[in-house]
Design an enzyme around this catalytic site. Structure first.
Site, PDB file in Angstrom:
ATOM      1  N   CYS A 221       0.809  -1.209   0.000  1.00  0.00           N
ATOM      2  CA  CYS A 221       0.000   0.000   0.000  1.00  0.00           C
ATOM      3  C   CYS A 221       0.836   1.250   0.000  1.00  0.00           C
ATOM      4  O   CYS A 221       2.039   1.209   0.192  1.00  0.00           O
ATOM      5  CB  CYS A 221      -0.871   0.024   1.240  1.00  0.00           C
ATOM      6  SG  CYS A 221      -1.629  -1.547   1.557  1.00  0.00           S
TER       7      CYS A 221
ATOM      8  N   ARG B  52       0.983   2.372  -5.932  1.00  0.00           N
ATOM      9  CA  ARG B  52       1.269   1.271  -5.017  1.00  0.00           C
ATOM     10  C   ARG B  52       0.059   0.386  -4.757  1.00  0.00           C
ATOM     11  O   ARG B  52       0.170  -0.691  -4.174  1.00  0.00           O
ATOM     12  CB  ARG B  52       1.787   1.813  -3.691  1.00  0.00           C
ATOM     13  CG  ARG B  52       3.059   2.603  -3.807  1.00  0.00           C
ATOM     14  CD  ARG B  52       3.474   3.141  -2.470  1.00  0.00           C
ATOM     15  NE  ARG B  52       3.897   2.091  -1.586  1.00  0.00           N
ATOM     16  CZ  ARG B  52       5.124   1.590  -1.537  1.00  0.00           C
ATOM     17  NH1 ARG B  52       6.043   2.058  -2.342  1.00  0.00           N
ATOM     18  NH2 ARG B  52       5.429   0.635  -0.697  1.00  0.00           N
TER      19      ARG B  52
ATOM     20  N   TRP C  88      -3.749  -2.048  -1.972  1.00  0.00           N
ATOM     21  CA  TRP C  88      -3.850  -3.122  -2.963  1.00  0.00           C
ATOM     22  C   TRP C  88      -4.098  -4.421  -2.206  1.00  0.00           C
ATOM     23  O   TRP C  88      -3.280  -4.845  -1.391  1.00  0.00           O
ATOM     24  CB  TRP C  88      -2.550  -3.230  -3.760  1.00  0.00           C
ATOM     25  CG  TRP C  88      -2.564  -4.288  -4.817  1.00  0.00           C
ATOM     26  CD1 TRP C  88      -3.303  -4.296  -5.955  1.00  0.00           C
ATOM     27  CD2 TRP C  88      -1.784  -5.495  -4.843  1.00  0.00           C
ATOM     28  NE1 TRP C  88      -3.037  -5.428  -6.687  1.00  0.00           N
ATOM     29  CE2 TRP C  88      -2.114  -6.182  -6.032  1.00  0.00           C
ATOM     30  CE3 TRP C  88      -0.856  -6.069  -3.979  1.00  0.00           C
ATOM     31  CZ2 TRP C  88      -1.539  -7.395  -6.381  1.00  0.00           C
ATOM     32  CZ3 TRP C  88      -0.284  -7.283  -4.328  1.00  0.00           C
ATOM     33  CH2 TRP C  88      -0.616  -7.928  -5.515  1.00  0.00           C
TER      34      TRP C  88
ATOM     35  N   ASN D  91       0.685  -1.000   6.172  1.00  0.00           N
ATOM     36  CA  ASN D  91       1.204  -1.636   4.963  1.00  0.00           C
ATOM     37  C   ASN D  91       1.943  -2.889   5.415  1.00  0.00           C
ATOM     38  O   ASN D  91       2.881  -2.780   6.199  1.00  0.00           O
ATOM     39  CB  ASN D  91       2.163  -0.676   4.251  1.00  0.00           C
ATOM     40  CG  ASN D  91       2.790  -1.285   3.013  1.00  0.00           C
ATOM     41  OD1 ASN D  91       2.323  -2.305   2.519  1.00  0.00           O
ATOM     42  ND2 ASN D  91       3.831  -0.682   2.509  1.00  0.00           N
ATOM     43  N   GLY D  92       1.509  -4.048   4.975  1.00  0.00           N
ATOM     44  CA  GLY D  92       2.192  -5.281   5.365  1.00  0.00           C
ATOM     45  C   GLY D  92       1.201  -6.329   5.814  1.00  0.00           C
ATOM     46  O   GLY D  92       0.017  -6.278   5.463  1.00  0.00           O
TER      47      GLY D  92
ATOM     48  N   GLU E 265       9.591 -10.042 -22.797  1.00  0.00           N
ATOM     49  CA  GLU E 265       9.212  -8.750 -22.223  1.00  0.00           C
ATOM     50  C   GLU E 265       8.079  -8.112 -23.042  1.00  0.00           C
ATOM     51  O   GLU E 265       7.130  -7.556 -22.477  1.00  0.00           O
ATOM     52  CB  GLU E 265      10.449  -7.827 -22.184  1.00  0.00           C
ATOM     53  CG  GLU E 265      10.207  -6.411 -21.690  1.00  0.00           C
ATOM     54  CD  GLU E 265       9.756  -6.302 -20.231  1.00  0.00           C
ATOM     55  OE1 GLU E 265       9.758  -7.314 -19.517  1.00  0.00           O
ATOM     56  OE2 GLU E 265       9.370  -5.191 -19.823  1.00  0.00           O
TER      57      GLU E 265
ATOM     58  N   LYS F 255       4.421  -7.129 -21.446  1.00  0.00           N
ATOM     59  CA  LYS F 255       3.844  -5.775 -21.527  1.00  0.00           C
ATOM     60  C   LYS F 255       2.427  -5.849 -22.098  1.00  0.00           C
ATOM     61  O   LYS F 255       1.520  -5.175 -21.633  1.00  0.00           O
ATOM     62  CB  LYS F 255       4.698  -4.850 -22.417  1.00  0.00           C
ATOM     63  CG  LYS F 255       6.008  -4.405 -21.844  1.00  0.00           C
ATOM     64  CD  LYS F 255       5.910  -3.288 -20.828  1.00  0.00           C
ATOM     65  CE  LYS F 255       6.034  -3.734 -19.421  1.00  0.00           C
ATOM     66  NZ  LYS F 255       7.182  -4.270 -18.857  1.00  0.00           N
TER      67      LYS F 255
ATOM     68  N   GLU G  43      -0.061  -7.413 -19.499  1.00  0.00           N
ATOM     69  CA  GLU G  43      -0.423  -6.612 -18.331  1.00  0.00           C
ATOM     70  C   GLU G  43      -1.118  -5.316 -18.696  1.00  0.00           C
ATOM     71  O   GLU G  43      -1.966  -4.835 -17.945  1.00  0.00           O
ATOM     72  CB  GLU G  43       0.778  -6.368 -17.415  1.00  0.00           C
ATOM     73  CG  GLU G  43       1.898  -5.595 -18.032  1.00  0.00           C
ATOM     74  CD  GLU G  43       3.106  -5.454 -17.111  1.00  0.00           C
ATOM     75  OE1 GLU G  43       2.962  -5.571 -15.894  1.00  0.00           O
ATOM     76  OE2 GLU G  43       4.206  -5.207 -17.636  1.00  0.00           O
TER      77      GLU G  43
ATOM     78  N   HIS H  33       8.669 -27.130 -32.012  1.00  0.00           N
ATOM     79  CA  HIS H  33       8.485 -28.142 -30.968  1.00  0.00           C
ATOM     80  C   HIS H  33       7.136 -28.007 -30.275  1.00  0.00           C
ATOM     81  O   HIS H  33       6.933 -28.583 -29.212  1.00  0.00           O
ATOM     82  CB  HIS H  33       9.630 -28.069 -29.959  1.00  0.00           C
ATOM     83  CG  HIS H  33      10.975 -28.298 -30.576  1.00  0.00           C
ATOM     84  ND1 HIS H  33      11.366 -29.530 -31.056  1.00  0.00           N
ATOM     85  CD2 HIS H  33      11.986 -27.455 -30.857  1.00  0.00           C
ATOM     86  CE1 HIS H  33      12.584 -29.433 -31.574  1.00  0.00           C
ATOM     87  NE2 HIS H  33      12.976 -28.169 -31.477  1.00  0.00           N
TER      88      HIS H  33
ATOM     89  N   LYS I 156       2.493  -1.710  -8.121  1.00  0.00           N
ATOM     90  CA  LYS I 156       3.893  -1.462  -8.491  1.00  0.00           C
ATOM     91  C   LYS I 156       4.875  -2.255  -7.635  1.00  0.00           C
ATOM     92  O   LYS I 156       5.843  -2.787  -8.137  1.00  0.00           O
ATOM     93  CB  LYS I 156       4.159   0.034  -8.348  1.00  0.00           C
ATOM     94  CG  LYS I 156       5.518   0.467  -8.843  1.00  0.00           C
ATOM     95  CD  LYS I 156       5.564   0.447 -10.351  1.00  0.00           C
ATOM     96  CE  LYS I 156       6.920   0.796 -10.912  1.00  0.00           C
ATOM     97  NZ  LYS I 156       7.075   0.246 -12.275  1.00  0.00           N
TER      98      LYS I 156
HETATM   99  C1  F6R Z   1       6.247  -5.657 -15.349  1.00  0.00           C
HETATM  100  C2  F6R Z   1       6.650  -5.288 -14.013  1.00  0.00           C
HETATM  101  C3  F6R Z   1       6.857  -6.371 -13.018  1.00  0.00           C
HETATM  102  C4  F6R Z   1       8.114  -6.098 -12.165  1.00  0.00           C
HETATM  103  C5  F6R Z   1       8.243  -7.148 -11.073  1.00  0.00           C
HETATM  104  C6  F6R Z   1       9.474  -6.939 -10.225  1.00  0.00           C
HETATM  105  O1  F6R Z   1       6.061  -4.543 -16.149  1.00  0.00           O
HETATM  106  O2  F6R Z   1       6.796  -4.134 -13.704  1.00  0.00           O
HETATM  107  O3  F6R Z   1       6.945  -7.605 -13.637  1.00  0.00           O
HETATM  108  O4  F6R Z   1       9.220  -6.091 -13.009  1.00  0.00           O
HETATM  109  O5  F6R Z   1       7.113  -7.121 -10.236  1.00  0.00           O
HETATM  110  O6  F6R Z   1       9.440  -5.725  -9.545  1.00  0.00           O
HETATM  111  P1  F6R Z   1      10.736  -5.094  -8.925  1.00  0.00           P
HETATM  112  O7  F6R Z   1      11.679  -4.778 -10.032  1.00  0.00           O
HETATM  113  O8  F6R Z   1      10.272  -3.872  -8.191  1.00  0.00           O
HETATM  114  O9  F6R Z   1      11.321  -6.131  -7.987  1.00  0.00           O
END
Ligand code: F6R
Length: 625
Positions: A8, A33, A83, A109-110, A494, A498, A501, A517, A620
C-alpha cells in the site's frame, strides 16, 4: 475469515497546511502502489474526521465532496491507498481502521502474521471487530495500551508496546484524536521515510508523497518508531531507546513525479529512457576501470566468483536473462537466471564463491527479498541492482549498484527495465575486469558502446509513430505471439508481458527455434507475430535461421511485424510490417529493440480504453510472497 494482505501507499502529516489537501495529494502520488481502496483520517482538534472508500482514489474524493470537505478542517492527518491480495476490497476493509471509541486511526502496509491470536485476545476482552482485517487489531491494542498501565496517555509508548508484540512485516501510521499535533509511525520491513519541512513533517511509504513540499528526507531503519510534530521528529527503537536514521536529500524534483504533459506516466517514462540509461551509466567508468557503487564485495571476492545467479521477478527477471548472455560471454562464468519466487524452494547450490545478483526496481519485492535472505544464509555474496535508494533489498545485500532511472510511477516497468539491463552489463564488465577475462581496453570499448545507447534509443523514440499506428490497427486481435533468438528471446518475453499486463491480451514470447516443438500449432490465419531479428552482420547464422522461422509462420497465415536492424534488406520480403531500429552491438540490442514493443502495448491498451498506468489487478511494489 480472510486475512487481508496489502501492498500500500501510506502518508501522514503534521504541519500548518490543510492536512486533507496534503494527504490526498500525497495519496495521488502513491496510488501506483495500490488502488483497490483509499481512506483518510484528519485530526480536527476535537475528533478524528475519517472517510474511506473502495475503488480508486477518485471514489474517495467524490465521497469527500459529498459529505463536505469542511468537516475535515485540521492540520494533521493521514491517508492510505491499498492493494488487496485476498479479502474483498470493500469499504469496511478499507483503511484507516479505528478502535471502538473512534479516537484512534491506524493505516497499515504489510501483514501481521499473529493477528488471529491477537484478535482472539481482544475478543475475549469483549472487543467487537468491525472488519476482517489484521490492521484493526492494532487499533484496538493501541487504544487499550493508551488507557492503561505504563503507557497510559503516551501514544508513542503505546505504539511501541504493541509493535513489540506484532509478528510479520508492517508499517503503521497512527494518530489519536486527543493529540492531533502528533503522528506516530512504526516500521518493520515495509518502507517508510520521513519528510522534513519548515514547520511541517511527513511520513510516507515513498518520498513522492511529499516531494512537492520538501526534498529533505530521513530513511527509517528496521524496527524503528518515529514521532512527527510540526517542529520536529524523533526516532527510537521499539523499546524507546533513541535510534539513528539516515537523512538524505531527494535528487529529483516534483516534475519527475508528474506526467509533464503526457496522458500517462508510462508514456512519459518511455520517453525518459535515454536519460534513465545515461544516468545509470554516469560515473561508472574512471581511470580506465568500471566502478560499482557501494562495493562491500572485495576485488578478491569478485575474482573468486565461480558461479552467478540472477534472481528477480517479472521484467527484472527478463533483464537478468539478457545479462546471462553478456556475463557468460565476457566473464566465462556460468550464469543461472532464476525467478525469485522459485529460487529458495529448490535447493540451489550456493557457497561463498557464488555471486547472487538481485535485480529489483522497487527494492521491496518480497520474493526477491526472501531469495537473497536464503542466498546469504548459504554464505553467497549478494549484489543488488536497484532503483530505490535505501530500500530493503539493497540494505540486506553485500553490495548495491543503483539504477538511476528516477521514479517509475507507471505500474508496468519501462525505463527501469532498460536501466536494469544497463546496470547488469556494468556488473558483467566489473566481473570481467576483476577476473581478467577482458583486457582493460576491451572493457573500455564495451563501456563506450554502452554509452552510445541513449542516443540510439532517442532515435528509436523518434520513429515509433509507425508502431503506434500498428497498435491501433491490431487492437482487436485476440492474441499476439513474440519470437526472438539469443538476446532477442528475453525481448520477446518482455514484449509479451507488456501486452498481457497493459492490454489484457493473450500474448506469449518464444525462443523462435522452439516453435517447431509445439507453439507453431498456435499459428492461424491473421495472427499477429512480432519477430525480433538479430543483426544480419553480428549474428548472420541466427539471422538466417530466424528468416526460416518467419517463413514457417507466414506459410501458416501469420501476419508478421518484424523489428530489424536498419539496412537489413534480406528481411524485407518476410515482413508484413517492418520496424527498423539502429544497429548496435549484438549484446546491447535489447536496449533498443524493447522500445517499439513498449509503445505497441501501450497503444493497444489505450485504444482498448484501459488505464495504462494502473492495469487491473496489479500494483507497483509486490511486498507479499
Ligand atoms: C512488469 C513489471 C513487473 C516487475 C516485477 C518486479 O512490467 O513491472 O513484472 O518487473 O514485479 O518488480 P521489482 O523490479 O520492483 O522487484
Amino acid at each position: 475469515m480472510a486475512t487481508l494482505v496489502r501492498v500500500c501507499g501510506i502518508v501522514g502529516y503534521v504541519g500548518h497546511r490543510p492536512a486533507l489537501d496534503v494527504v490526498v495529494n500525497g495519496l495521488k502520488r502513491l496510488e501506483y502502489r495500490g488502488y483497490d481502496s483509499a481512506g483518510v483520517a484528519i485530526g480536527t482538534g476535537e475528533h478524528l474526521a475519517m472517510e474511506r472508500k473502495a475503488g480508486r482514489l477518485a471514489n474517495l474524493e467524490a465521497q469527500l465532496d459529498a459529505v463536505g470537505r469542511a468537516r475535515f478542517a485540521g492540520t494533521s492527518g493521514m491517508g492510505h491507498t491499498r492493494w488487496a491480495t485476498h479479502g474483498a476490497p470493500v469499504d469496511r476493509n478499507s483503511h484507516p481502521h479505528s478502535d471502538t471509541a473512534g479516537v484512534i486511526a491506524v493505516v497499515h502496509n504489510g501483514i501481521i502474521e499473529n493477528f488471529a491470536e491477537l484478535r482472539a485476545e481482544l475478543e475475549s476482552r469483549g472487543v467487537e471487530m468491525a472488519s476482517d482485517t489484521d490492521t484493526e487489531t492494532t487499533a484496538h491494542l493501541i487504544a487499550l495500551a493508551y488507557t492503561e498501565g505504563e503507557t497510559k496517555a503516551d501514544l508513542a509508548a503505546s505504539v511501541r508496546a504493541v509493535a513489540r508484540r506484532l509478528e510479520g512485516a508492517f508499517t503503521l501510521v497512527i494518530t489519536h484524536a486527543e493529540v492531533p499535533d502528533l503522528v506516530v509511525a512504526a516500521r518493520r520491513s515495509s518502507p517508510l521515510v520521513v519528510g522534513v519541512g519548515a514547520g511541517e513533517h511527513f511520513v510516507a511509504s515513498d518520498v513522492a508523497a511529499f516531494i512537492e513540499h520538501t526534498r529533505e528526507a530521513v530513511e527509517l531503519g528496521q524496527d524503528q518508531v518515529v514521532t512527527i510534530t510540526r517542529d520536529g521528529y524523533a526516532v527510537t527503537d521499539f523499546h524507546g531507546e533513541p535510534a539513528s536514521a539516515k537523512p538524505f536529500t531527494v535528487s529529483w524534483d516534483l516534475a519527475c513525479a508528474e506526467k509533464g504533459g503526457h496522458e500517462y506516466f508510462m508514456l512519459k517514462e518511455i520517453e525518459e529512457q535515454p536519460e534513465a540509461l545515461a544516468n545509470t551509466m554516469r560515473g561508472h567508468f574512471g581511470n580506465g576501470r568500471v566502478l560499482l557503487d557501494e562495493q562491500r564485495i572485495s576485488e578478491q571476492d569478485l575474482r573468486d566468483v565461480d558461479k552467478v545467479y540472477v534472481v528477480a521477478c517479472g521484467s527484472a527477471y527478463h533483464s537478468g536473462l539478457v545479462a546471462k548472455y553478456a556475463i557468460e560471454h565476457w566473464c566465462r562464468l556460468p550464469v543461472e537466471v532464476e525467478l525469485a519466487s522459485e529460487f529458495r524452494y529448490r535447493d540451489p547450490v550456493l557457497d561463498r564463491d557464488t555471486l547472487v545478483v538481485a535485480v529489483s526496481q522497487s527494492g521491496e519485492t518480497a520474493d526477491t527479498l526472501e531469495a537473497i535472505r536464503h542466498a546469504r544464509s548459504q554464505k553467497a555474496r549478494v549484489l543488488a541492482v536497484c532503483n530505490t535508494n535505501g530500500a530493503q533489498i539493497p540494505r540486506e545485500s553485500d553490495a548495491v549498484l543503483y539504477t538511476h532511472a528516477g521514479p517509475e510511477i507507471g505500474v508496468a516497468s519501462t525505463k527501469a527495465f532498460l536501466a536494469q539491463i544497463a546496470a547488469n552489463f556494468l556488473v558483467g564488465l566489473a566481473l570481467a575486469q576483476a577476473r581478467g577475462t577482458k583486457y582493460p581496453d576491451e572493457v573500455a570499448r564495451e563501456f563506450a558502446e554502452l554509452e552510445a545507447i541513449p542516443d540510439a534509443v532517442r532515435r528509436v523514440l523518434s520513429t515509433v509513430e509507425e508502431m503506434r499506428a500498428l497498435g491501433r490497427r491490431l487492437a482487436d486481435s485476440k492474441a499476439v505471439l513474440f519470437l526472438g533468438r539469443h538476446v532477442g528471446f528475453p525481448v520477446a518475453l518482455e514484449g509479451a508481458l507488456k501486452l498481457k499486463e497493459l492490454a489484457y491480451m493473450h500474448a506469449e514470447g518464444f525462443a523462435a527455434g522452439e516453435l517447431k516443438h509445439g507453439p507453431i500449432a498456435l499459428i492461424e490465419d491473421g495472427l499477429p507475430v512480432v519477430v525480433v531479428m538479430p543483426s544480419p552482420k553480428g549474428r548472420a547464422t541466427l539471422h538466417g535461421k530466424l528468416l526460416s522461422n518467419i517463413s514457417e509462420v507466414q506459410a501458416r497465415g501469420a501476419r508478421t511485424i518484424v523489428v530489424a536492424e536498419e539496412g537489413d534488406e534480406r528481411v524485407r520480403p518476410f515482413a508484413d510490417h517492418l520496424i527498423e531500429i539502429p544497429a548496435v552491438a549484438t549484446l546491447l540490442q535489447p536496449l533498443v529493440a524493447t522500445v517499439p514493443l513498449q509503445v505497441f502495448s501501450a497503444e493497444i491498451a489505450r485504444t482498448r480504453g484501459y488505464d495504462v498506468d494502473k492495469p487491473r489487478n496489479l500494483a507497483k511494489s509486490v511486498t507479499v510472497e
